[in-house]
Design a protein around this motif. Sequence first.
Motif, PDB file in Angstrom:
ATOM      1  N   VAL A  98       4.568 -16.697   3.182  1.00 44.95           N
ATOM      2  CA  VAL A  98       3.631 -15.584   3.090  1.00 44.95           C
ATOM      3  C   VAL A  98       2.203 -16.137   3.140  1.00 44.95           C
ATOM      4  CG1 VAL A  98       2.968 -13.531   1.787  1.00 44.95           C
ATOM      5  CG2 VAL A  98       5.304 -14.418   1.600  1.00 44.95           C
ATOM      6  N   PHE A 102       6.202 -13.570   6.626  1.00 47.13           N
ATOM      7  CA  PHE A 102       6.020 -12.225   6.092  1.00 47.13           C
ATOM      8  C   PHE A 102       4.518 -11.935   6.088  1.00 47.13           C
ATOM      9  CE2 PHE A 102      10.163 -13.359   4.698  1.00 47.13           C
ATOM     10  CZ  PHE A 102      10.867 -12.185   4.462  1.00 47.13           C
ATOM     11  N   GLY A 103       4.055 -11.117   7.017  1.00 42.85           N
ATOM     12  CA  GLY A 103       2.640 -10.816   7.083  1.00 42.85           C
ATOM     13  C   GLY A 103       2.279 -10.128   8.383  1.00 42.85           C
ATOM     14  N   ASP A 104       0.994 -10.049   8.648  1.00 46.62           N
ATOM     15  CA  ASP A 104       0.474  -9.368   9.825  1.00 46.62           C
ATOM     16  C   ASP A 104       0.498 -10.322  11.017  1.00 46.62           C
ATOM     17  OD1 ASP A 104      -1.155  -8.142  11.778  1.00 46.62           O
ATOM     18  OD2 ASP A 104      -2.251  -7.037  10.233  1.00 46.62           O
ATOM     19  N   HIS A 130       8.474 -10.951   9.923  1.00 43.87           N
ATOM     20  CA  HIS A 130       8.525  -9.644   9.287  1.00 43.87           C
ATOM     21  C   HIS A 130       7.097  -9.101   9.313  1.00 43.87           C
ATOM     22  CE1 HIS A 130      12.611 -10.483   7.687  1.00 43.87           C
ATOM     23  NE2 HIS A 130      12.161 -11.730   7.722  1.00 43.87           N
ATOM     24  N   HIS A 131       6.818  -8.289  10.322  1.00 46.79           N
ATOM     25  CA  HIS A 131       5.452  -7.831  10.590  1.00 46.79           C
ATOM     26  C   HIS A 131       5.060  -6.742   9.610  1.00 46.79           C
ATOM     27  CE1 HIS A 131       1.846  -6.675  12.607  1.00 46.79           C
ATOM     28  NE2 HIS A 131       2.351  -5.556  13.126  1.00 46.79           N
ATOM     29  N   LEU A 132       4.014  -7.002   8.838  1.00 43.50           N
ATOM     30  CA  LEU A 132       3.498  -6.048   7.853  1.00 43.50           C
ATOM     31  C   LEU A 132       2.005  -5.886   8.114  1.00 43.50           C
ATOM     32  CD1 LEU A 132       5.495  -7.675   4.986  1.00 43.50           C
ATOM     33  CD2 LEU A 132       5.782  -5.303   5.668  1.00 43.50           C
ATOM     34  N   SER A 145      -1.087  -4.126   2.069  1.00 41.03           N
ATOM     35  CA  SER A 145      -0.230  -4.923   2.946  1.00 41.03           C
ATOM     36  C   SER A 145      -0.061  -6.349   2.420  1.00 41.03           C
ATOM     37  CB  SER A 145      -0.787  -4.945   4.371  1.00 41.03           C
ATOM     38  OG  SER A 145      -2.087  -5.498   4.402  1.00 41.03           O
ATOM     39  N   THR A 146      -1.086  -6.876   1.768  1.00 42.40           N
ATOM     40  CA  THR A 146      -0.977  -8.217   1.186  1.00 42.40           C
ATOM     41  C   THR A 146       0.093  -8.249   0.105  1.00 42.40           C
ATOM     42  OG1 THR A 146      -3.323  -8.666   1.648  1.00 42.40           O
ATOM     43  CG2 THR A 146      -2.238 -10.059   0.008  1.00 42.40           C
ATOM     44  N   ALA A 195       3.670  -7.776   1.552  1.00 40.83           N
ATOM     45  CA  ALA A 195       4.262  -8.991   2.123  1.00 40.83           C
ATOM     46  C   ALA A 195       4.893  -9.849   1.032  1.00 40.83           C
ATOM     47  CB  ALA A 195       3.200  -9.779   2.881  1.00 40.83           C
TER      48      ALA A 195
END
Length: 329
Positions: A9, A36-38, A71-73, A91-92, A95
């Motif tokens: 992350v 896990f993040g943008d 894992h796009h968040l 979103s932070t 994730a």
Amino acid sequence: MQRPRLALVPGEPAGVGPELCVRALQRPWAADLELFGDADVLLSAAQRIGLPLERQAPDTLSAPGGRFALHHLPGAAAVEPGHPAAANATSTIAALLAAADACTANRCHGMVTGPVHKAAINDGGIAYTGTTGLLAAHAGREVVMMLANPTMRVALATVHMPLREVADALTPALLERSLRVLHAALRDDFGIGDPRVAVLGLNPHAGEDGHLGREELDTIIPVLERLREEGLRLEGPLPADTAFLPAKLARFDAILAMYHDQGLPVLKHAGFEQAVNISLGLPWPRVAVDHGTAFDLAGTGRADPSSLFAAIDACTRLAATRAARNPTP
């Protein structure tokens, strides 16, 4: 388990976390990494620092280190390095919790986290005192923070609180819980069969027999005596000014410090670049970098990835040790 799967992350999107993760994807690891993040933040960070990274599918990133699950968040606001946006707080945190869920479900075997900016999360309307507390509440576990580098392991009885509050917070129950969690983690996650722990005193000279404070006599010593009767190998309370001498360090597997700045300055002086932050007591290993968001370096490509690399290596070892002790049927 041949290869652990680790959730990675980046943390605060406007900090150095995304570009450090991009650097991690440039090389192979002994574990499979899942991001896990943008995705857009990671791709922009790669472009900004001139490193290859491609999104080959909605759920895959490709880099010289291999193919990595994604894992796009997405965040709610555009990211400008060095300038956190409160709108991205949700979103932070999402994730971090998605990665925690993956670990709880055993889809991932450990979690590595980049730095998170507390003020940005709170400004976004989310009460947040740190990722360790967030994950502990999510898992319903009592945890202990430990920092480690190749020289030493230092766990903390109390963490982020004003110094004037430490003595009142240091109750027998807190101290006993901290020692039990630390002992179990050294045994189960680090594979140390009979851990030896040094326990620091709170006061100078460990209280000088009560002349410099009674916390050692009234709280620390009774807890140590009780746990020693159960077989825990605990030495102390030791004066903090001599406990870190190399000859003494060699006798112990870890040190329990009574407050944040009692033990961590010594550890960081002994090897800041290789230091990592480990959350003891979670159902799965979690290791974080031992530095902040470094907004002044974000986007420059000059941030040192050593702590993140050390965190990935440490989490891989912890996940493998835990799996060896508790093999999945």
